[in-house]
Design an enzyme around this catalytic site. Structure first.
Site, PDB file in Angstrom:
ATOM      1  N   ALA A   1      15.529  -8.697  -3.384  1.00  0.00           N
ATOM      2  CA  ALA A   1      14.857  -8.323  -4.632  1.00  0.00           C
ATOM      3  C   ALA A   1      15.658  -7.285  -5.433  1.00  0.00           C
ATOM      4  CB  ALA A   1      13.463  -7.792  -4.327  1.00  0.00           C
TER       5      ALA A   1
ATOM      6  N   VAL B   1       0.840  -1.205   0.000  1.00  0.00           N
ATOM      7  CA  VAL B   1       0.000   0.000   0.000  1.00  0.00           C
ATOM      8  C   VAL B   1       0.875   1.256   0.000  1.00  0.00           C
ATOM      9  CG1 VAL B   1      -1.913  -1.179   1.164  1.00  0.00           C
ATOM     10  CG2 VAL B   1      -0.199   0.011   2.558  1.00  0.00           C
TER      11      VAL B   1
ATOM     12  N   HIS C   1      -4.437  -4.594  -2.398  1.00  0.00           N
ATOM     13  CA  HIS C   1      -4.896  -4.320  -1.029  1.00  0.00           C
ATOM     14  C   HIS C   1      -5.105  -2.830  -0.787  1.00  0.00           C
ATOM     15  CE1 HIS C   1      -3.124  -8.450   0.373  1.00  0.00           C
ATOM     16  NE2 HIS C   1      -4.330  -8.564  -0.138  1.00  0.00           N
TER      17      HIS C   1
HETATM   18  P1  OAD Z   1       5.013 -11.021   3.964  1.00  0.00           P
HETATM   19  O1  OAD Z   1       5.589 -10.213   5.063  1.00  0.00           O
HETATM   20  O2  OAD Z   1       4.068 -12.104   4.321  1.00  0.00           O
HETATM   21  O3  OAD Z   1       6.182 -11.701   3.133  1.00  0.00           O
HETATM   22  C1  OAD Z   1       7.313 -10.984   2.742  1.00  0.00           C
HETATM   23  C2  OAD Z   1       8.163 -11.894   1.873  1.00  0.00           C
HETATM   24  O4  OAD Z   1       9.256 -11.124   1.397  1.00  0.00           O
HETATM   25  C3  OAD Z   1       8.719 -13.116   2.603  1.00  0.00           C
HETATM   26  O5  OAD Z   1       8.514 -14.256   1.778  1.00  0.00           O
HETATM   27  C4  OAD Z   1      10.210 -12.798   2.727  1.00  0.00           C
HETATM   28  O6  OAD Z   1      11.006 -13.967   2.636  1.00  0.00           O
HETATM   29  C5  OAD Z   1      10.442 -11.902   1.548  1.00  0.00           C
HETATM   30  N1  OAD Z   1      11.529 -10.912   1.675  1.00  0.00           N
HETATM   31  C6  OAD Z   1      11.937 -10.246   2.772  1.00  0.00           C
HETATM   32  N2  OAD Z   1      12.906  -9.383   2.465  1.00  0.00           N
HETATM   33  C7  OAD Z   1      13.123  -9.498   1.141  1.00  0.00           C
HETATM   34  C8  OAD Z   1      13.997  -8.869   0.207  1.00  0.00           C
HETATM   35  N3  OAD Z   1      14.873  -7.920   0.554  1.00  0.00           N
HETATM   36  N4  OAD Z   1      13.935  -9.251  -1.088  1.00  0.00           N
HETATM   37  C9  OAD Z   1      13.057 -10.216  -1.478  1.00  0.00           C
HETATM   38  N5  OAD Z   1      12.226 -10.842  -0.653  1.00  0.00           N
HETATM   39  C10 OAD Z   1      12.239 -10.490   0.636  1.00  0.00           C
HETATM   40  O7  OAD Z   1       4.392  -9.973   2.928  1.00  0.00           O
HETATM   41  P2  OAD Z   1       3.265 -10.215   1.828  1.00  0.00           P
HETATM   42  O8  OAD Z   1       3.422 -11.526   1.169  1.00  0.00           O
HETATM   43  O9  OAD Z   1       3.238  -8.998   1.000  1.00  0.00           O
HETATM   44  O10 OAD Z   1      -2.212  -7.748   3.915  1.00  0.00           O
HETATM   45  O11 OAD Z   1       1.971 -10.240   2.735  1.00  0.00           O
HETATM   46  C11 OAD Z   1       0.732 -10.295   2.124  1.00  0.00           C
HETATM   47  C12 OAD Z   1      -0.280  -9.522   2.925  1.00  0.00           C
HETATM   48  O12 OAD Z   1      -0.252  -9.920   4.295  1.00  0.00           O
HETATM   49  C13 OAD Z   1      -0.019  -8.022   3.009  1.00  0.00           C
HETATM   50  O13 OAD Z   1      -0.442  -7.313   1.879  1.00  0.00           O
HETATM   51  C14 OAD Z   1      -0.806  -7.624   4.224  1.00  0.00           C
HETATM   52  C15 OAD Z   1      -0.317  -8.735   5.127  1.00  0.00           C
HETATM   53  O14 OAD Z   1      -1.043  -9.008   6.235  1.00  0.00           O
HETATM   54  C16 OAD Z   1      -3.103  -6.917   4.442  1.00  0.00           C
HETATM   55  O15 OAD Z   1      -2.767  -6.048   5.216  1.00  0.00           O
HETATM   56  C17 OAD Z   1      -4.503  -7.142   3.996  1.00  0.00           C
END
Ligand code: OAD
Length: 259
Positions: free
Chosen positions: A234, A105, A121
């Site tokens: 990333a 967001v 979202h």
């Molecule tokens: P998450 O916090 O669940 O996952 C983040 C991912 O990024 C993990 O798989 C990490 O391994 C990876 N990661 C961390 N640092 C990184 C980097 N520097 N480069 C690449 N990868 C990296 O976040 P989302 O999958 O976005 O929803 O979570 C989905 C939703 O859950 C969000 O949009 C939010 C949350 O609750 C709502 O608020 C509705």
């Protein structure tokens, strides 16, 4: 080993023209915004049902603002796009990437310059009054009023999707459409734990697309839905990919050799 895989994926991307990226919190970590899950994640400190559900916000908006939203606002206010966001802009400019579906967001894909961004979202850039529906941009909210209030006395809520709310319908149907028509889906920095966003790579795969993950860790998609995972940050992986794609395209145009 990893470089071989990066070269291979760069070859796929160099000859693709309908790529969609699905991004998550990991794409903004190098911009100083923490992820939700895993080490250092926001949900390690707070229970999402207590602070990020619509029930929690309706019950006590001041509490949600004090604990979660004020911190998010200060992080988003100072965040700048990193190499991952910029790499996705480069992919769009050279005609490879069509659309970014983001669960974030923070608005950083648009700030970087991507032109077709589906905010799955919602976004934190705008607030809407829960009483009269008046919209205002987040920057103009009075910083000392918690929760922020509209001139009608109603409470402003961010245009983000809270747990327990529906995905905005246009974001949903457009995401489904682009996911089922792309030739490659890049799945960047998402734990693929939250539905229905995590279903988009499944839809793309079932429609014949290659699925490439970029993540610091494996996810539930790895080895089942994704064809390859590029393990690493990333921003770093995206920069390596862009260099290799440019090499491929140059080789194609000068000596007609396909990568
Ligand atoms: P998450 O916090 O669940 O996952 C983040 C991912 O990024 C993990 O798989 C990490 O391994 C990876 N990661 C961390 N640092 C990184 C980097 N520097 N480069 C690449 N990868 C990296 O976040 P989302 O999958 O976005 O929803 O979570 C989905 C939703 O859950 C969000 O949009 C939010 C949350 O609750 C709502 O608020 C509705």
């Amino acid at each position: 080993m990893m470089m071989d895989l990066i070269k291979k994926v760069a070859g796929y991307l160099a000859s693709a023209s309908d790529v969609v990226a699905l991004t998550g919190a990991g794409v903004s970590v190098e911009s100083g915004i923490p992820p939700f899950r895993g080490k250092g994640g926001v949900w390690e400190r707070f229970d999402p049902m207590e602070y990020a559900s619509i029930e929690a916000f309706e019950k006590d908006p001041a509490k949600v603002w004090r604990v979660l939203l004020s911190e998010l606002k200060s992080l988003v206010d100072k965040a700048e796009p990193n190499s991952a966001h910029k790499g996705l802009v480069k992919l769009e400019k050279i005609g490879i990437l069509k659309t970014v579906i983001t669960q974030n967001v923070d608005g950083l894909h648009q700030k970087a310059g991507n032109t077709d961004v589906i905010e799955f979202h919602g976004n934190f850039a705008w607030h809407r009054c829960m009483k009269c529906d008046h919209r205002t941009d987040t920057q103009s909210l009075a910083p000392d009023q918690i929760p922020p209030k509209c001139h009608c006395g109603g409470i402003f809520r961010p245009e983000c999707v809270f747990f327990g709310e529906m995905i905005p319908s246009e974001a949903m149907w457009r995401s489904r459409h682009v996911a089922s028509h792309c030739d490659i889906m890049l799945v960047v920095g998402t734990s693929a734990n939250v539905q229905p966003a995590a279903y988009m790579p499944v839809l793309a795969k079932n429609s014949g697309a290659k699925i490439i993950e970029i993540n610091t860790e494996i996810t539930p998609l790895t080895g089942h839905i994704s064809d390859h995972i590029l393990l690493g940050k990333a921003g770093e992986i995206m920069s390596l990919l862009i260099t290799e794609i440019e090499n491929c395209r140059q080789a194609e145009s000068t000596i007609g050799r396909q990568c």
